[in-house]
Scaffold this motif. Structure first.
Motif, PDB file in Angstrom:
ATOM      1  N   VAL A 124       0.863  -1.178   0.000  1.00 46.77           N
ATOM      2  CA  VAL A 124       0.000   0.000   0.000  1.00 46.77           C
ATOM      3  C   VAL A 124       0.903   1.234   0.000  1.00 46.77           C
ATOM      4  O   VAL A 124       1.637   1.476   0.966  1.00 46.77           O
ATOM      5  N   VAL A 125       0.890   1.987  -1.081  1.00 51.66           N
ATOM      6  CA  VAL A 125       1.775   3.154  -1.216  1.00 51.66           C
ATOM      7  C   VAL A 125       1.393   4.199  -0.175  1.00 51.66           C
ATOM      8  O   VAL A 125       0.246   4.653  -0.116  1.00 51.66           O
ATOM      9  N   SER A 126       2.348   4.591   0.659  1.00 51.21           N
ATOM     10  CA  SER A 126       2.057   5.491   1.776  1.00 51.21           C
ATOM     11  C   SER A 126       1.593   6.855   1.300  1.00 51.21           C
ATOM     12  O   SER A 126       0.788   7.513   1.974  1.00 51.21           O
ATOM     13  N   HIS A 127       2.113   7.331   0.166  1.00 56.01           N
ATOM     14  CA  HIS A 127       1.742   8.652  -0.329  1.00 56.01           C
ATOM     15  C   HIS A 127       0.299   8.686  -0.794  1.00 56.01           C
ATOM     16  O   HIS A 127      -0.384   9.702  -0.657  1.00 56.01           O
ATOM     17  N   ASP A 128      -0.189   7.576  -1.353  1.00 57.24           N
ATOM     18  CA  ASP A 128      -1.540   7.540  -1.907  1.00 57.24           C
ATOM     19  C   ASP A 128      -2.580   7.138  -0.876  1.00 57.24           C
ATOM     20  O   ASP A 128      -3.723   7.583  -0.941  1.00 57.24           O
ATOM     21  N   ALA A 129      -2.205   6.277   0.053  1.00 57.50           N
ATOM     22  CA  ALA A 129      -3.152   5.768   1.051  1.00 57.50           C
ATOM     23  C   ALA A 129      -3.028   6.563   2.351  1.00 57.50           C
ATOM     24  O   ALA A 129      -2.019   7.222   2.610  1.00 57.50           O
ATOM     25  N   GLY A 130      -4.042   6.500   3.166  1.00 57.33           N
ATOM     26  CA  GLY A 130      -3.980   7.121   4.478  1.00 57.33           C
ATOM     27  C   GLY A 130      -3.142   6.297   5.430  1.00 57.33           C
ATOM     28  O   GLY A 130      -2.718   5.176   5.128  1.00 57.33           O
ATOM     29  N   PHE A 131      -2.914   6.860   6.614  1.00 54.60           N
ATOM     30  CA  PHE A 131      -2.074   6.171   7.584  1.00 54.60           C
ATOM     31  C   PHE A 131      -2.665   4.823   7.998  1.00 54.60           C
ATOM     32  O   PHE A 131      -1.927   3.831   8.131  1.00 54.60           O
ATOM     33  N   ASP A 132      -3.963   4.764   8.206  1.00 60.85           N
ATOM     34  CA  ASP A 132      -4.574   3.523   8.673  1.00 60.85           C
ATOM     35  C   ASP A 132      -4.367   2.382   7.682  1.00 60.85           C
ATOM     36  O   ASP A 132      -4.058   1.253   8.080  1.00 60.85           O
ATOM     37  N   ALA A 133      -4.535   2.666   6.391  1.00 65.09           N
ATOM     38  CA  ALA A 133      -4.355   1.624   5.378  1.00 65.09           C
ATOM     39  C   ALA A 133      -2.896   1.173   5.321  1.00 65.09           C
ATOM     40  O   ALA A 133      -2.608  -0.032   5.213  1.00 65.09           O
ATOM     41  N   ALA A 135      -0.610   1.418   7.772  1.00 64.55           N
ATOM     42  CA  ALA A 135      -0.292   0.696   9.006  1.00 64.55           C
ATOM     43  C   ALA A 135      -0.891  -0.710   8.978  1.00 64.55           C
ATOM     44  O   ALA A 135      -0.308  -1.645   9.535  1.00 64.55           O
ATOM     45  N   GLY A 136      -2.022  -0.874   8.322  1.00 62.46           N
ATOM     46  CA  GLY A 136      -2.608  -2.201   8.177  1.00 62.46           C
ATOM     47  C   GLY A 136      -1.705  -3.126   7.380  1.00 62.46           C
ATOM     48  O   GLY A 136      -1.571  -4.317   7.707  1.00 62.46           O
ATOM     49  N   TRP A 137      -1.082  -2.596   6.322  1.00 65.99           N
ATOM     50  CA  TRP A 137      -0.131  -3.406   5.559  1.00 65.99           C
ATOM     51  C   TRP A 137       1.065  -3.781   6.426  1.00 65.99           C
ATOM     52  O   TRP A 137       1.554  -4.921   6.367  1.00 65.99           O
ATOM     53  N   VAL A 138       1.557  -2.840   7.237  1.00 62.75           N
ATOM     54  CA  VAL A 138       2.695  -3.126   8.112  1.00 62.75           C
ATOM     55  C   VAL A 138       2.362  -4.274   9.054  1.00 62.75           C
ATOM     56  O   VAL A 138       3.158  -5.209   9.225  1.00 62.75           O
ATOM     57  N   ARG A 139       1.194  -4.228   9.671  1.00 59.91           N
ATOM     58  CA  ARG A 139       0.810  -5.304  10.588  1.00 59.91           C
ATOM     59  C   ARG A 139       0.715  -6.647   9.860  1.00 59.91           C
ATOM     60  O   ARG A 139       1.028  -7.697  10.426  1.00 59.91           O
ATOM     61  N   LYS A 140       0.283  -6.597   8.614  1.00 60.03           N
ATOM     62  CA  LYS A 140       0.102  -7.837   7.855  1.00 60.03           C
ATOM     63  C   LYS A 140       1.421  -8.538   7.583  1.00 60.03           C
ATOM     64  O   LYS A 140       1.506  -9.774   7.656  1.00 60.03           O
ATOM     65  N   VAL A 141       2.472  -7.766   7.249  1.00 54.87           N
ATOM     66  CA  VAL A 141       3.749  -8.384   6.882  1.00 54.87           C
ATOM     67  C   VAL A 141       4.742  -8.404   8.047  1.00 54.87           C
ATOM     68  O   VAL A 141       5.858  -8.907   7.887  1.00 54.87           O
ATOM     69  N   GLN A 142       4.362  -7.881   9.202  1.00 54.94           N
ATOM     70  CA  GLN A 142       5.267  -7.905  10.345  1.00 54.94           C
ATOM     71  C   GLN A 142       5.383  -9.325  10.881  1.00 54.94           C
ATOM     72  O   GLN A 142       4.405 -10.061  10.977  1.00 54.94           O
ATOM     73  N   VAL A 143       6.593  -9.729  11.204  1.00 55.91           N
ATOM     74  CA  VAL A 143       6.831 -11.054  11.762  1.00 55.91           C
ATOM     75  C   VAL A 143       7.229 -10.909  13.229  1.00 55.91           C
ATOM     76  O   VAL A 143       7.779  -9.880  13.651  1.00 55.91           O
ATOM     77  N   GLU A 144       6.950 -11.941  13.999  1.00 51.70           N
ATOM     78  CA  GLU A 144       7.197 -11.898  15.437  1.00 51.70           C
ATOM     79  C   GLU A 144       8.684 -12.031  15.738  1.00 51.70           C
ATOM     80  O   GLU A 144       9.387 -12.867  15.156  1.00 51.70           O
ATOM     81  N   THR A 145       9.164 -11.191  16.641  1.00 50.04           N
ATOM     82  CA  THR A 145      10.531 -11.288  17.141  1.00 50.04           C
ATOM     83  C   THR A 145      10.516 -12.129  18.405  1.00 50.04           C
ATOM     84  O   THR A 145       9.875 -11.756  19.385  1.00 50.04           O
ATOM     85  N   ALA A 146      11.211 -13.248  18.380  1.00 53.55           N
ATOM     86  CA  ALA A 146      11.180 -14.155  19.528  1.00 53.55           C
ATOM     87  C   ALA A 146      12.149 -13.729  20.621  1.00 53.55           C
ATOM     88  O   ALA A 146      11.879 -13.939  21.805  1.00 53.55           O
ATOM     89  N   PHE A 147      13.274 -13.128  20.251  1.00 51.03           N
ATOM     90  CA  PHE A 147      14.291 -12.749  21.236  1.00 51.03           C
ATOM     91  C   PHE A 147      14.889 -11.426  20.803  1.00 51.03           C
ATOM     92  O   PHE A 147      15.337 -11.290  19.663  1.00 51.03           O
ATOM     93  N   TYR A 148      14.907 -10.474  21.710  1.00 50.39           N
ATOM     94  CA  TYR A 148      15.359  -9.116  21.366  1.00 50.39           C
ATOM     95  C   TYR A 148      16.294  -8.611  22.447  1.00 50.39           C
ATOM     96  O   TYR A 148      16.054  -8.813  23.644  1.00 50.39           O
ATOM     97  N   TYR A 149      17.378  -7.946  22.036  1.00 47.97           N
ATOM     98  CA  TYR A 149      18.374  -7.429  22.970  1.00 47.97           C
ATOM     99  C   TYR A 149      18.784  -6.021  22.564  1.00 47.97           C
ATOM    100  O   TYR A 149      18.981  -5.756  21.377  1.00 47.97           O
ATOM    101  N   ASN A 150      18.903  -5.150  23.537  1.00 47.29           N
ATOM    102  CA  ASN A 150      19.400  -3.798  23.316  1.00 47.29           C
ATOM    103  C   ASN A 150      20.411  -3.483  24.394  1.00 47.29           C
ATOM    104  O   ASN A 150      20.244  -3.866  25.557  1.00 47.29           O
ATOM    105  N   THR A 151      21.467  -2.758  24.041  1.00 41.25           N
ATOM    106  CA  THR A 151      22.593  -2.610  24.965  1.00 41.25           C
ATOM    107  C   THR A 151      22.392  -1.553  26.041  1.00 41.25           C
ATOM    108  O   THR A 151      23.043  -1.598  27.070  1.00 41.25           O
ATOM    109  N   HIS A 152      21.537  -0.563  25.821  1.00 42.34           N
ATOM    110  CA  HIS A 152      21.444   0.541  26.767  1.00 42.34           C
ATOM    111  C   HIS A 152      20.052   1.152  26.729  1.00 42.34           C
ATOM    112  O   HIS A 152      19.236   0.810  25.891  1.00 42.34           O
TER     113      HIS A 152
END
Length: 350
Positions: A124-133, A135-152
């Motif tokens: 969904v092209v961000s320039h043509d679609a609204g934020f909700d549409a 963000a819906g594409w982002v949720r659709k293709v987002q994959v789960e992160t099982a283990f996450y680390y940050n140093t600070h």
């Protein structure tokens, strides 16, 4: 049996992660060369990385801001084409929560993500679609992160502030006079984090020589971006996606050209050498390229919904108030604070 709640992104010490995995379109790109969408994506990423490295290595004071740095929340940003799965991987580490970050991503680098992910299925092209549409594409293709680390627990702005503060302290020591020491302390106190756009624009518009340097850098990047028009044909939907991304990447240069801040003789000289590239970047009659994406405007004046609601904005938000600020005031004596309150009371209603 209750379904398990799946939270795809993970957070730790004030930062979060976002991982997207989008399948690449099959078949050939409708372009002058017989290339697949996967090949186009790989050539695009190679071009973007080369241009970014060139801008960062050209000079310490860069007159062209980095598109990713403008988000001001990103610790790391990686894009790769996975083989043989034929998928585009985006992995980001950022400050804050998913909801707040994803809207900033849509606003700041939506055009950059458009030119990358338009090679994937169902984008969904961000320039043509609204934020909700989008963000819906982002949720659709987002994959789960099982283990996450940050140093600070430092944010991106924390790191920038501490770097600038250290630079101030590493300057040659000031004379021992009280006025010099007070000036040094005042400079540290007044220190604030400036946006990449501010820094770049100050560098680009400081003098004619800096404007010339900004133009030289931008024209080098423009020449490289223009070569991609063989794969993103002008006049097509994908072609407009590339044009908008180019204008966003070279934002300061576009402002210099369109706002009349460059000498006419310099513009004329650039037209002689880069006429096709400049006509592509600065089209005269293509509002779908030159007009920014529609963003909801702020209300002209904030109006309190219910003045009698003493907890308004705490238990529930004021719908008409979208922004606020916090002012910290220091007093030398208790009487000074009391005097300020006495003056403020004359301006308040109960």
């Amino acid at each position: 049996m209750r379904a398990e709640l799946v939270i795809k992104g993970k957070s730790l010490t004030g930062s979060s992660d976002l991982t997207l995995l989008a399948p690449i379109k099959p078949g050939l790109v409708p372009s002058l060369d017989a290339v697949t969408y996967k090949t186009r994506a790989k050539r695009l990423l190679k071009t973007l990385q080369g241009g970014r490295a060139s801008l960062h290595e050209h000079t310490l004071l860069r007159p062209i801001s980095d598109a990713v740095e403008r988000v001001a929340k990103i610790h790391s940003f990686r894009v790769a084409v996975l083989e043989p799965e034929d998928k585009i991987l985006l992995a980001v580490t950022f400050d804050g929560t998913w909801e707040a970050y994803i809207r900033v991503l849509w606003q700041k680098v939506g055009t950059l993500l458009d030119v990358i992910f338009c090679n994937s299925e169902g984008y969904v092209v961000s320039h043509d679609a609204g934020f909700d549409a989008w963000a819906g594409w982002v949720r659709k293709v987002q994959v789960e992160t099982a283990f996450y680390y940050n140093t600070h627990g430092l944010t991106v702005e924390d790191a920038r502030y501490l770097r600038d503060e250290e630079r101030l302290h590493r300057q040659p020591p000031a004379p021992s006079s009280p006025s010099a020491q007070a000036a040094e302390a005042l400079a540290v106190t007044r220190l604030r984090v400036r946006t990449p756009e501010e820094i770049a624009w100050e560098a680009a518009s400081a003098s004619p020589e800096r404007a010339l340097d900004a133009s030289r850098q931008a024209l080098q990047s423009l020449a490289v971006l223009f070569r991609l028009t063989d794969f993103y044909l002008p006049g097509t939907g994908d072609g407009r996606v590339l044009q908008r991304a180019g204008r966003d990447i070279l934002r300061e240069f576009v402002s210099l050209m369109e706002d009349g801040d460059l000498p006419p003789e310099l513009k004329q000289a650039m037209r002689v050498r880069f006429d096709r590239q400049l006509r592509w970047l600065l089209p005269q009659d293509e509002p779908e390229v030159t007009r920014p994406r529609e963003v909801p405007k702020l209300p002209p004046k904030a109006v309190v919904d219910d003045p009698a609601d003493v907890q308004g904005g705490i238990l529930r938000p004021y719908e008409s108030i979208t922004h606020g600020c916090l002012l910290l005031v220091a007093f030398d004596a208790r009487g000074a604070g009391a005097g300020l309150l006495d003056e403020l009371r004359k301006l308040l209603t109960t």
